[in-house]
Design an enzyme around this catalytic site. Structure first.
Site, short mmCIF file in Angstrom:
data_model
loop_
_atom_site.label_atom_id
_atom_site.label_comp_id
_atom_site.label_asym_id
_atom_site.label_seq_id
_atom_site.Cartn_x
_atom_site.Cartn_y
_atom_site.Cartn_z
CD GLU A 3 0.73 52.31 158.18
OE1 GLU A 3 0.04 53.15 158.80
OE2 GLU A 3 1.86 52.55 157.76
CG HIS A 92 4.16 34.02 149.01
ND1 HIS A 92 5.33 33.33 149.13
CD2 HIS A 92 4.38 34.95 148.04
CE1 HIS A 92 6.23 33.81 148.28
NE2 HIS A 92 5.67 34.80 147.61
NE ARG A 111 9.24 40.83 155.95
CZ ARG A 111 9.59 41.91 156.60
NH1 ARG A 111 9.03 43.07 156.30
NH2 ARG A 111 10.49 41.86 157.55
NE ARG A 150 5.10 55.76 176.07
CZ ARG A 150 5.38 55.04 175.00
NH1 ARG A 150 6.45 55.26 174.28
NH2 ARG A 150 4.57 54.06 174.67
NE ARG A 250 9.37 49.72 161.53
CZ ARG A 250 8.06 49.55 161.43
NH1 ARG A 250 7.33 49.61 162.51
NH2 ARG A 250 7.51 49.32 160.27
#
Length: 261
Positions: A3, A92, A111, A150, A250
């Site tokens: 983040e 990776h 990932r 929203r 989520r």
DNA sequence: CGTATCCTGACC
DNA sequence: GGTCAGGATACG
């Protein structure tokens, strides 16, 4: 991992290793990355100096001295590994940035969801990205306006990078918990006062990189996770068991007692 | 608005 | 084997 605070740390690592240095070559290893920048365009990077490394939200921009921008986003699991070109690749490794001084910066990402892009001179790599949390223009008035359009609950709205850049799933839950706002309340209709509290807590949980200069003296104050991942465990304020719900696909964690609607 | 999708690994 | 993962976007 990433983040805003983690991307900030990564950008700093990259800055230390690469700012002002010259690219020997950038190699894309994973097929999903190869699809994004052609081998031909990659070759044009040889000999280009990395003038600066800029973080905006969760994006990292390698500003090249010819005006182009090499743009990296870690998505869910990316990070930098700094090593040397004569060492074996880290596990990776999905891309490598080799510098003429022998430094190899590897984009490691188990990932393989990270993305890279090469922007031509003059394009805006961050079109539509929202306000930076540390920017003075993040005000209740701005959010009242953004939230008015929203219909849905506040928590998924906080994840919308077009409004505020850099809030991720963990810190969205954390900021709402600290501001004592239920994740399910409609974003539209939050009072100016509660939005101001929310802004303060967003800046708090996102750490020094998200704070206004000169405020929050205690930059080292613990930002430990208070609710995320703590389903069933007692709320650190009121001891009510923390609940987990799913919003927009989520996980959201919150205290059903002290986070008010 | 929610859902599927891109990928891979960790964990039950 | 299924589910979940700190992200973003395309789609219905």
């Amino acid at each position: 991992m990433p983040e805003l605070p983690e991307v900030e740390r990564a950008a700093r690592t990259l800055r230390k290793a690469a700012a002002g240095r010259v690219i020997e070559r950038i190699a894309l290893i994973h097929p999903a990355l190869k699809r994004r920048v052609s081998a031909h365009r990659l070759r044009t990077l040889r000999g280009t100096r990395i003038a600066a490394i800029v973080r905006r939200g969760k994006h990292q921009l390698l500003e090249l001295d010819d005006g182009r921008v090499f743009h990296v986003h870690f998505r869910m699991a990316g990070d930098w590994d700094v090593g040397r070109t004569d060492e074996p690749l880290p596990r990776h490794a999905r891309a490598t940035i080799d510098l003429t001084d022998g430094t190899r910066i590897s984009l490691v990402d188990p990932r393989a969801l990270s993305t890279v892009e090469l922007h031509a001179v003059g394009d805006n790599p961050l079109d539509g990205l929202g306000v930076e949390p540390a920017d003075a223009s993040l005000t209740p008035a701005l959010l009242i306006q953004a939230f008015a359009r929203r219909r849905g609950p506040i928590k998924p709205v906080l994840l919308d990078q077009h409004i505020i850049a850099g809030i991720g799933n963990i810190y969205a839950s954390e900021a709402l918990w600290r501001a004592k706002i239920s994740p399910a309340v409609p974003a539209a209709g939050l009072s100016r006062r509660r939005i101001q509290e929310l802004i303060d807590e967003i800046r708090h949980v996102l750490g020094p990189a998200a704070r206004l200069p000169g405020r929050y003296k205690d930059a080292r104050e613990s930002t430990r996770i208070a609710v995320y991942g703590r389903e069933g465990k007692p709320c650190r304020r009121c001891a009510t068991p923390i609940e987990r719900i799913v919003q927009a696909g989520r996980s959201t964690y919150y205290c059903p007692s002290c986070q008010r609607r």
